[in-house]
Structures are given as C-alpha cells and as structure tokens.
Scaffold this active site. Structure first.
Site, PDB file in Angstrom:
ATOM      1  N   HIS A 207       0.798  -1.235   0.000  1.00 46.72           N
ATOM      2  CA  HIS A 207       0.000   0.000   0.000  1.00 46.72           C
ATOM      3  C   HIS A 207       0.827   1.279   0.000  1.00 46.72           C
ATOM      4  O   HIS A 207       0.270   2.360  -0.079  1.00 46.72           O
ATOM      5  CB  HIS A 207      -0.932   0.021   1.225  1.00 46.72           C
ATOM      6  CG  HIS A 207      -0.204   0.283   2.508  1.00 46.72           C
ATOM      7  ND1 HIS A 207       0.476  -0.702   3.180  1.00 46.72           N
ATOM      8  CD2 HIS A 207      -0.006   1.414   3.211  1.00 46.72           C
ATOM      9  CE1 HIS A 207       1.039  -0.194   4.257  1.00 46.72           C
ATOM     10  NE2 HIS A 207       0.770   1.097   4.311  1.00 46.72           N
TER      11      HIS A 207
HETATM   12  C1  UD1 Z   1      -1.759   5.575   6.147  1.00 50.74           C
HETATM   13  C2  UD1 Z   1      -0.412   5.979   6.738  1.00 50.74           C
HETATM   14  C3  UD1 Z   1       0.580   4.849   6.545  1.00 50.74           C
HETATM   15  C4  UD1 Z   1       0.035   3.534   7.088  1.00 50.74           C
HETATM   16  C5  UD1 Z   1      -1.311   3.257   6.432  1.00 50.74           C
HETATM   17  C6  UD1 Z   1      -1.927   1.970   6.938  1.00 50.74           C
HETATM   18  C7  UD1 Z   1       0.167   8.380   6.641  1.00 50.74           C
HETATM   19  C8  UD1 Z   1       1.006   9.383   5.971  1.00 50.74           C
HETATM   20  N1  UD1 Z   1       0.134   7.146   6.072  1.00 50.74           N
HETATM   21  O1  UD1 Z   1      -1.584   5.435   4.743  1.00 50.74           O
HETATM   22  O2  UD1 Z   1       1.773   5.165   7.237  1.00 50.74           O
HETATM   23  O3  UD1 Z   1       0.943   2.502   6.789  1.00 50.74           O
HETATM   24  O4  UD1 Z   1      -2.179   4.357   6.724  1.00 50.74           O
HETATM   25  O5  UD1 Z   1      -3.107   1.705   6.298  1.00 50.74           O
HETATM   26  O6  UD1 Z   1      -0.449   8.688   7.645  1.00 50.74           O
HETATM   27  N2  UD1 Z   1      -9.187   5.167   2.465  1.00 50.74           N
HETATM   28  C9  UD1 Z   1     -10.387   4.521   2.548  1.00 50.74           C
HETATM   29  N3  UD1 Z   1     -10.844   4.169   3.794  1.00 50.74           N
HETATM   30  C10 UD1 Z   1     -10.154   4.448   4.913  1.00 50.74           C
HETATM   31  C11 UD1 Z   1      -8.929   5.116   4.808  1.00 50.74           C
HETATM   32  C12 UD1 Z   1      -8.440   5.460   3.577  1.00 50.74           C
HETATM   33  O7  UD1 Z   1     -11.038   4.255   1.560  1.00 50.74           O
HETATM   34  O8  UD1 Z   1     -10.624   4.108   5.999  1.00 50.74           O
HETATM   35  C13 UD1 Z   1      -8.673   5.550   1.152  1.00 50.74           C
HETATM   36  C14 UD1 Z   1      -8.867   7.026   0.913  1.00 50.74           C
HETATM   37  O9  UD1 Z   1      -9.390   7.231  -0.331  1.00 50.74           O
HETATM   38  C15 UD1 Z   1      -7.470   7.619   1.006  1.00 50.74           C
HETATM   39  C16 UD1 Z   1      -6.562   6.430   0.713  1.00 50.74           C
HETATM   40  O10 UD1 Z   1      -7.288   5.268   1.097  1.00 50.74           O
HETATM   41  O11 UD1 Z   1      -7.257   8.658   0.099  1.00 50.74           O
HETATM   42  C17 UD1 Z   1      -5.288   6.516   1.504  1.00 50.74           C
HETATM   43  O12 UD1 Z   1      -5.558   6.763   2.915  1.00 50.74           O
HETATM   44  P1  UD1 Z   1      -4.593   7.686   3.780  1.00 50.74           P
HETATM   45  O13 UD1 Z   1      -5.050   7.767   5.189  1.00 50.74           O
HETATM   46  O14 UD1 Z   1      -4.372   8.958   3.079  1.00 50.74           O
HETATM   47  O15 UD1 Z   1      -3.215   6.950   3.741  1.00 50.74           O
HETATM   48  P2  UD1 Z   1      -2.842   5.416   3.743  1.00 50.74           P
HETATM   49  O16 UD1 Z   1      -2.322   5.092   2.388  1.00 50.74           O
HETATM   50  O17 UD1 Z   1      -3.926   4.569   4.304  1.00 50.74           O
END
Ligand code: UD1
Length: 368
Positions: A207
């Site tokens: 991811h």
């Molecule tokens: C975040 C953390 C990363 C961790 C990861 C675990 C930061 C910078 N990154 O990355 O260190 O390893 O979490 O999962 O804080 N989304 C959903 N549902 C959710 C959450 C996210 O659909 O509950 C989607 C959203 O569209 C979002 C994308 O996933 O834009 C990424 O989520 P985000 O919280 O920005 O970062 P992660 O890649 O999850």
C-alpha cells in the site's frame, strides 16, 4: 490527583498498538484515559473492526477528519484536536507510530505546552521521500518521552540530539497485540474459505505510495505477483489506496482473474494474522508485518529500498527486495527453511506493562 491521558489513534496500524496500552492503563488507579480517534481511517474494515476486536471503547472523541492531501489531513486533525486539548489540558498526550495523525496531535499538544509521549519512537528509514519519515522525525524532535522498540531506535534518537533521559526502550507493543489475540488467531482457520492449505500459499500486502502510486511501478509489481502465483496460491488483502490505484491503472482484473490469486478486502486483525501464521511466506511493504513475521519466524520479503525496522533483517526473517529481485527471492525462500527462529530483545508481549510503568513514573516528575 489522577492524571489525564489522551491516547491518539487515527489509522489502521495505530489501533493494535493502542490496545495493549489501553488495557494496561485502564487497570491503573493513577490515571483517567480518553481515546481520541482522528478519523484518518474511517471505513469499517480499516477502523471499527479493530476497535471491536481489541475491546477498545467507543472513542471519547471522534474527530472525523477523513481523507485528503497531507496538508489537508494534518491540518484538519490539528484544528479539531486543538479544541479538545485546550478544553481538557491532558497531563499526557500519547501518540503512536508515524501516521499523519501522530504528527498533527504532537504539534497541537506541544504548542499548548502539553507533555507528549511517542510510542514507537526512534525508527528511521533515512528516506525523506516517505511521508512517514517526516512524521517520525518531527514527532521525535518534539516529544517529551520517547518509547523505542529496539536499540537502533535509541541510537537514532541520540544521534539526532535527543537527550538520553527522554528515551526509554520498552520493546515492541505489536508483539503484545499478537499475544493478546494468540488464542483467537490459533483457533481461527481461514484456509477453507479461500480453498488453500497450510503453508501452501503466500500473503501479499502492498500500500505504500512509492509502490502503488506510480502506474509503471504498479504494473511491474502486478507482473511480479503473477509470477509468484505460478508457483503457489497468493492471498492478497487489498488496501483501499491500492484498490483505487489498481482500478485507475486498469490492472485489477489481471490479478482478480488469475486462478491462483485470491484478491480480498482488507482483513480484521485475527483473520489477517491467522492467514500470516499459516503462510509459506509474506511479501509486503508494511512496517508492522515485518515485525510480526520476525517474531513468528516467517520468511518476509519487503518490497522496499529501505526499512525503518533494520532489526527485522539483522535478527529476524526479513529481506529487502525490488521488483527485479522478487522472483529469485521467492525461489530462494521456497528452497529454504519454512521457518527461521529469531528473537529480538524485549519483543516479549510485555511492552505495554513497561510503558504504563514508565508513564506512571514520569507523571510524578516534571519533564517540561
Ligand atoms: C496511512 C499511513 C501509513 C500507514 C497506512 C496503513 C500516513 C502518511 N500514512 O496510509 O503510514 O501505513 O495508513 O493503512 O499517515 N481510504 C479509505 N478508507 C479508509 C482510509 C483510507 O477508503 O478508511 C482511502 C482514501 O481514499 C485515502 C486512501 O485510502 O485517500 C489513503 O488513505 P490515507 O489515510 O491517506 O493513507 P494510507 O495510504 O492509508
């Protein structure tokens, strides 16, 4: 007088680290606890399921910040958490790991002159292109109390000028989480559901932005995963970020239509660990999985140029790989031992006890 402690959680990897500490502190007479959930992760399978499994309470505060750019997400947590921090003025703000919520809560707390304790301090990948590395450096520079999981963490902090009396090596709370759930993990048998047999499959989780955000790199990774699936069955729980990127790049069906691939939704902790403990090996870019596989001696191929957890390589079962070396690394694993015994000092399931004792001790002295 009892101390007020805020525990900040936001994203998936925070929940399993918060849980052992929550349970250790909720038994303590000397403090009152508040769980603050920033809402960085909000989908049930990325958040609620872990709160339930680990018997964490309904958060006292849910900030509901959701997704956004780094600045948007960090700023939203700051604006929302500042109101709570001003109103409650906790004696301690405990932040966990390296996600945007960790950084945001630390900035808020320190500007209000509140004491911050950082759980999982001192880890460094020395790669400032990773958002997590920026979060780690700034959080550790500001925190009053730094709980490290391993000796390299202490060394990194001292090198950066953190005074040694702020650092306490407490061990790895992820191992506490595993031990908390061990009986349930051992009792759960997910293999039938996916039509697979013990140690005859690999688990893949990817991811990181550096792996999934660039379509060319993603294509190369998909090719690599399909090479693995020629050798054995691959179970791949797909993170929301990765799913979006696979769909946008038009690659999701190449994976989902392969008969040796099982592309599934993100799993709850027990289900995920039940798969990992039975896998032949794991391919990942997650930090936590590198630690869990080291604890369990399961071969782990980490699809990254670096790791902030080098002890999983020197003492454990982890190996860094690139898309170019993936297939040969898989063949080496398949020709090697099924399990590699290793142990890391203080990765013993008792980190939360040490953390609770440390917080209690430090509460009676003024660190500011
Ligand atoms: C975040 C953390 C990363 C961790 C990861 C675990 C930061 C910078 N990154 O990355 O260190 O390893 O979490 O999962 O804080 N989304 C959903 N549902 C959710 C959450 C996210 O659909 O509950 C989607 C959203 O569209 C979002 C994308 O996933 O834009 C990424 O989520 P985000 O919280 O920005 O970062 P992660 O890649 O999850």
């Amino acid at each position: 007088m009892r101390s007020l402690v805020h525990i900040i959680v936001g994203a998936r990897p925070n929940f399993m680290k918060a849980a052992p500490l929550w349970h250790a502190l909720s038994a303590a007479e000397w403090c009152d606890l508040r769980l603050v959930h920033t809402g960085q992760h909000y989908s049930p399978e990325m958040s609620d399921v872990f709160l339930e499994e680990f018997r964490l309470p309904k958060p006292h505060y849910s900030l509901g910040v959701g997704s956004g750019s780094h600045a948007e997400q960090t700023a939203a947590v700051m604006v929302a958490y500042e109101k709570i921090a001003v109103a409650e003025r906790p004696d301690w703000v405990v932040v966990i790991g390296d996600v945007n919520s960790t950084l945001a809560a630390t900035l808020v707390a320190k500007k209000l002159n509140l004491r911050v304790a950082h759980l999982e301090a001192g880890l460094r990948s020395f790669d400032r292109t990773m958002p997590e590395e920026i979060n780690r450096i700034v959080t550790d520079a500001l925190a009053d109390l730094l709980w490290t999981p391993s000796v390299d963490g202490d060394e990194n902090l001292v090198r950066e000028g953190v005074s040694p009396e702020r650092i306490e090596r407490v061990g790895n709370v992820m191992i506490d989480a595993f031990e908390m759930m061990r009986l349930r993990i051992e009792a759960s048998n997910p293999l039938e559901k996916y039509g697979i047999a013990d140690r005859k499959f690999a688990v893949v989780t990817l991811h990181r932005p550096s792996n999934v955000d660039d379509p060319a790199r993603l294509l190369s990774l998909v090719d690599g995963i399909l090479e693995i699936s020629k050798r054995l069955l691959v179970v791949m729980p797909v993170h929301p970020r990765t799913r979006q990127r696979l769909i946008t790049a038009g690659l999701i069906e190449r994976l989902s239509l392969d008969r040796n691939m099982r592309l599934i939704e993100p799993l709850a902790y027990v289900d995920f660990m039940a798969l990992v403990t039975r896998a032949r090996f794991v391919v990942t870019d997650s930090g936590g999985v590198q630690e869990e596989t080291t604890y369990l001696g399961i071969p782990c191929l980490t699809m990254r140029d670096n790791t902030e957890r080098p002890i999983t390589i020197t003492e454990g079962s982890n190996l860094l790989i690139s898309d170019a070396s993936l297939v040969s690394a898989v063949d080496d694993v398949l020709n090697g031992p099924e399990r590699k015994a290793g142990s890391v000092d203080l990765w013993d399931g008792r980190a939360a006890e040490r953390i609770a004792a440390s917080l209690h001790r430090r509460s009676s002295c003024n660190l500011r």
